[in-house]
Design a protein around this motif. Structure first.
Motif, PDB file in Angstrom:
ATOM      1  N   ILE A 120       0.882  -1.272  -0.126  1.00 41.57           N
ATOM      2  CA  ILE A 120       0.080   0.178   0.052  1.00 41.57           C
ATOM      3  C   ILE A 120       1.128   1.291  -0.091  1.00 41.57           C
ATOM      4  N   CYS A 121       1.763   1.166   0.903  1.00 41.78           N
ATOM      5  CA  CYS A 121       2.558   2.227   1.106  1.00 41.78           C
ATOM      6  C   CYS A 121       3.453   2.738  -0.326  1.00 41.78           C
ATOM      7  N   ILE A 122       3.844   1.505  -1.134  1.00 40.11           N
ATOM      8  CA  ILE A 122       4.588   1.844  -2.335  1.00 40.11           C
ATOM      9  C   ILE A 122       3.639   2.404  -3.389  1.00 40.11           C
ATOM     10  N   GLU A 123       2.278   1.730  -3.351  1.00 39.91           N
ATOM     11  CA  GLU A 123       1.356   2.160  -4.344  1.00 39.91           C
ATOM     12  C   GLU A 123       1.226   3.792  -4.089  1.00 39.91           C
ATOM     13  N   GLU A 124       0.877   4.082  -3.006  1.00 36.50           N
ATOM     14  CA  GLU A 124       0.291   5.364  -2.436  1.00 36.50           C
ATOM     15  C   GLU A 124       1.704   6.238  -3.098  1.00 36.50           C
ATOM     16  N   LEU A 125       2.756   6.156  -2.614  1.00 42.26           N
ATOM     17  CA  LEU A 125       3.883   6.876  -2.886  1.00 42.26           C
ATOM     18  C   LEU A 125       4.138   7.198  -4.224  1.00 42.26           C
ATOM     19  N   GLU A 126       3.982   6.040  -4.997  1.00 37.94           N
ATOM     20  CA  GLU A 126       4.021   6.060  -6.514  1.00 37.94           C
ATOM     21  C   GLU A 126       2.874   6.879  -7.190  1.00 37.94           C
ATOM     22  N   TYR A 127       1.785   6.540  -6.427  1.00 34.35           N
ATOM     23  CA  TYR A 127       0.538   7.529  -6.991  1.00 34.35           C
ATOM     24  C   TYR A 127       0.863   9.072  -6.860  1.00 34.35           C
ATOM     25  N   GLY A 128       1.653   9.344  -5.831  1.00 30.10           N
ATOM     26  CA  GLY A 128       2.075  10.848  -5.836  1.00 30.10           C
ATOM     27  C   GLY A 128       3.223  11.280  -6.457  1.00 30.10           C
ATOM     28  N   ARG A 129       3.767  10.383  -7.289  1.00 31.26           N
ATOM     29  CA  ARG A 129       5.093  10.669  -7.871  1.00 31.26           C
ATOM     30  C   ARG A 129       4.988  12.260  -8.913  1.00 31.26           C
ATOM     31  N   ASP A 130       5.790  12.991  -8.714  1.00 28.72           N
ATOM     32  CA  ASP A 130       5.431  14.228  -9.768  1.00 28.72           C
ATOM     33  C   ASP A 130       6.734  14.438 -10.504  1.00 28.72           C
ATOM     34  N   LEU A 131       6.650  14.230 -11.600  1.00 31.72           N
ATOM     35  CA  LEU A 131       7.901  14.220 -12.655  1.00 31.72           C
ATOM     36  C   LEU A 131       7.916  15.582 -13.495  1.00 31.72           C
ATOM     37  N   SER A 132       6.920  16.492 -12.985  1.00 32.57           N
ATOM     38  CA  SER A 132       6.867  17.498 -13.814  1.00 32.57           C
ATOM     39  C   SER A 132       7.724  18.635 -13.559  1.00 32.57           C
ATOM     40  N   GLN A 133       8.232  18.822 -12.247  1.00 31.74           N
ATOM     41  CA  GLN A 133       9.001  19.897 -12.090  1.00 31.74           C
ATOM     42  C   GLN A 133      10.652  19.580 -12.273  1.00 31.74           C
ATOM     43  N   THR A 134      11.401  20.596 -12.616  1.00 31.66           N
ATOM     44  CA  THR A 134      12.775  20.205 -12.599  1.00 31.66           C
ATOM     45  C   THR A 134      13.520  21.160 -11.423  1.00 31.66           C
ATOM     46  N   ILE A 135      14.218  20.327 -10.814  1.00 26.79           N
ATOM     47  CA  ILE A 135      14.837  20.784  -9.535  1.00 26.79           C
ATOM     48  C   ILE A 135      16.239  20.762  -9.620  1.00 26.79           C
ATOM     49  N   VAL A 136      16.803  22.038  -9.159  1.00 27.87           N
ATOM     50  CA  VAL A 136      18.350  21.880  -9.318  1.00 27.87           C
ATOM     51  C   VAL A 136      18.839  22.430  -8.047  1.00 27.87           C
ATOM     52  N   HIS A 137      19.871  21.554  -7.554  1.00 24.35           N
ATOM     53  CA  HIS A 137      20.799  21.773  -6.127  1.00 24.35           C
ATOM     54  C   HIS A 137      21.974  22.282  -6.541  1.00 24.35           C
ATOM     55  N   ILE A 138      22.144  23.519  -6.064  1.00 24.47           N
ATOM     56  CA  ILE A 138      23.622  23.982  -6.648  1.00 24.47           C
ATOM     57  C   ILE A 138      24.407  24.022  -5.366  1.00 24.47           C
TER      58      ILE A 138
END
Length: 688
Positions: A116-134
């Motif tokens: 369930i945990c994996i399913e829920e987390l996967e469901y919430g996956r957001d690939l729409s943003q581009t994050i940069v760490h500098i």
DNA sequence: CATTTTAAT
DNA sequence: CTGCATTAAAATG
């Protein structure tokens, strides 16, 4: 930042190898084999950090080990290591037990929960943003080199005592951030030490900031030399690929600030952070924003690379067979039982390569504590300790004033000469903030500690306030409504007088102003007794303090194991790119106050108090107001109001009193005439 | 069970 | 062999 050794990334496996090699060369030592883990520990986390490729790690390990051996610090580390080893043994025993249960068909719930945990987390996956760490390369050292170019060719370090950072020359010798200066000297004879110069670094950080702002006006500074940016919008508007945008950003930083930075680009902050270290220095690395690429990236990533998994957790995970993030999956049914629910959720989200995608200015995060601490040469005389405590209280007072808080809990932290760390805390009868209050409530804790162990020798003392109460005006009450305020006499309804004055409104609670260091025991006892009585009747006041907390909705719930968040850590408030100087902070506080006062003026001309039950504003007149409340209460039962207040409070700082007690106390003043409380007290208690 | 203390990052 | 902030878990009663 690099001066945070515990947060550095490293190649754990390589480190382990290095230690193993080193250990074999030290087998002459009686119990050298038992020191594997300790040596690894001492070696520190950043040994495979960039710039250390050609370093003979076994030699480094040897030198560090020999340099540290015998010191009190070392002995303490040894003890910590021992207890960790014991803890790991317990974990392993527990795992064997779990495996036994599983073999008999148990742990079905755990399997289900993991699914369930994996399913829920996967469901919430957001690939729409581009994050940069500098991440700036050897930031402090780089800044120093700009001022003194001749340093470029010699190994040097910044920071006395322990190295805050060092240049790449020094790293070739095995020096690294967080290392004790004297150890570094052994590794690199002739190493130059420079003192820290924060103003300089701050100025430079500001230069970098002006560039970052162009890419994300709401970038998040994680520390002086680290930041997260969301460049999704920027890339769209400029029709640039993330990689091109970041190359351009890096070039621009270099042109503008003359320092080099490294960057990580990914779909979330967690992966971006890991990536920024991949091509350090002066490089960048991207993990494509698709699920397959992310999972592939995580599969062989050593757990230690992940923010939030440090030297201890790494060892614990290793013990149960988790070396890489990919290994987590196979152990998923044991994790919650072995490490707790939070850790379980965290690990699963790590395995999936998830992380937060919301990036926002660090100032927007709610502060949870304010504290100060300092290290000194061993102190043991009661008088000196008290002097130190007084000084610490003064320091903390400054910070409390600057940040605009008082604390409902006061924590005294000490480190013994043996490096053992202890802490004690108290809940003063009301939120404290002035040096007098701080000292007054901290001193008994110190005294108790002195009694507990005679000849107590300290090398560090610290004071911290938690369960903060804002002294800024215009906050929201615990019923979720903005309280109305009027400037006339009502201005004091806020009750949080600034400026560390110890006059107390309404004579509700007078705090001795003088120097009561040597106050006689009898008086002290009477005082404490009085306070205890008052504490009981003061729940409303504490409640009111709570009212001054921001509403739950404004609170960001972050946790080290927040599946969606980077671990929250000190850096939130670190002096980052968003560094706010003391002056700026004061200015901000003043501005906030002005705004609040402005807001306070607007609603009513006449003073009014909102009824805490029905919310309807009432004339600011005590008798009538109380009568109204009694009326309200007879309509709703007390039980109801208690429940409702608890619900609201739940999301806030923990209660100062056990919930059961609090409920009773809360109900009381409105029930009868204060149950022994004075009218005055009652008023304070209610509206303060 | 809630609160306090420690340990960890 | 620093310092600061935060959190989770263990210890405690």
């Amino acid at each position: 930042m690099e001066r945070m050794p515990r947060h550095n990334d490293d190649l754990a496996a390589e480190a382990e190898d290095a230690v193993a090699t080193a250990a074999s060369t030290t087998s002459a030592l009686p119990d050298a084999s038992q020191h594997h883990t300790l040596k690894y520990h001492l070696l520190g986390p950043s040994l495979t950090k960039s710039g250390q490729d050609g370093v003979d790690q076994s030699k480094v390990s040897e030198i560090i080990y020999n340099a540290s051996k015998g010191s009190k610090y070392f002995t303490n580390e040894e003890n910590k290591d021992k207890s960790l080893t014991a803890k790991i043994d317990r974990i392993l025993a527990k795992k064997r037990e779990l495996q036994r249960i599983e073999a008999q068909g148990g742990l079905k719930n755990e399997l289900k929960a993991a699914e369930i945990c994996i399913e829920e987390l996967e469901y919430g996956r957001d690939l729409s943003q581009t994050i940069v760490h500098i991440d700036c390369d050897a930031f402090y050292a780089a800044v120093e080199e700009l001022d003194r170019p001749e340093l470029k060719d010699v190994p040097f370090a910044v920071g006395m005592g322990v190295l805050t950072t060092c240049n790449y020359h020094a790293r070739k010798f095995g020096c690294r951030s967080g290392m004790a200066g004297f150890v570094a000297d052994k590794l690199c004879p002739g190493l130059i030490h420079l003192p820290l110069n924060f103003e300089k670094y701050t100025a430079k950080a500001k230069e970098v900031r002006t560039v970052l702002e162009q890419y994300d006006p709401r970038f998040e500074s994680a520390s002086m030399d680290e930041a997260y940016l969301n460049i999704t919008t920027y890339c769209q508007e400029h029709q640039l690929s993330p990689e091109d945008a970041v190359s351009q950003l890096r070039a621009q930083v270099h042109a503008h600030a003359k320092i080099t930075i490294s960057a990580g680009i990914a779909a979330n902050a967690r992966i971006a952070k890991i990536c920024s270290n991949k091509n350090k220095p002066n490089g960048q690395f991207l993990v494509p924003s698709d699920r397959a690429s992310i999972l592939a990236f995580m599969r062989h990533l050593p757990t230690r690379k992940v923010n939030g998994i440090g030297r201890v957790f790494e060892r614990e995970l290793d013990a149960i067979g988790v070396k890489t993030c990919g290994d987590i999956y196979a152990q998923r049914i044991y994790l919650s039982r072995l490490f707790g629910e939070k850790a379980f959720n965290f690990l699963v989200s790590v395995h999936l390569g998830l992380g937060r995608t919301d990036v926002r200015p660090a100032e927007e995060f709610e502060r949870k504590s304010v504290g100060t601490e300092s290290t000194f040469h061993d102190l043991s005389s009661p008088a000196e300790l008290r002097e130190k405590l007084r000084w610490t209280a003064e320091e903390l007072e400054k910070d409390m004033l600057r940040t605009g808080f008082r604390g409902r809990t006061l924590v005294l932290k000490i480190k013994l000469h043996s490096y053992e760390v202890l802490s004690r805390q108290v809940q003063p009868p009301r939120a404290v903030g002035t040096k007098e209050e701080l000292y007054r409530f901290a001193e008994p804790m110190l005294e108790k500690l002195e009694r507990e162990m005679d000849g107590m020798k300290l090398r560090l003392m610290g004071l911290r306030c938690t369960h903060l109460v804002s002294t800024k005006k215009g906050e929201v009450d615990f019923f979720g409504r903005v309280r109305r305020r009027v400037s006339e006499q009502g201005a004091e309804v806020d009750g949080q007088e600034r400026g560390g004055v110890d006059v107390d409104e309404d004579g509700w609670q007078k705090w001795p102003t003088g120097d009561e260091e040597f106050e006689d025991a009898a008086r002290q006892e009477r005082q404490e007794e009085a306070e205890e009585t008052e504490r009981l009747s003061q729940q409303y006041e504490q409640q009111e303090d709570e009212e001054q907390d921001p509403p739950p909705s404004a609170q960001r719930q972050t946790s080290k194991y927040d599946p969606d968040g980077a671990p929250s850590d000190y850096r939130r408030y670190g002096n980052g790119f968003a560094w706010r100087s003391i002056l700026e902070e004061e200015a901000a506080a003043a501005a906030a106050e002005r705004a609040a006062e402005e807001a306070a003026k607007e609603p009513v001309g006449r003073e009014q108090w909102d009824c805490p039950i029905c919310g309807v504003p009432q004339a600011a007149e005590e008798k009538g107001f109380n009568a109204h409340i009694d009326g309200c209460l007879s309509r709703r039962t007390i039980k109801e109001i208690v429940r409702s207040t608890d619900e609201v409070s739940e999301n806030k700082a923990p209660m100062a009193v056990p919930a059961s007690t609090a409920k009773r106390k809360r109900g009381r003043p409105v029930l009868k005439d204060g149950g022994g409380r004075t009218d005055q007290g009652r008023k304070r208690a209610f509206f303060a």
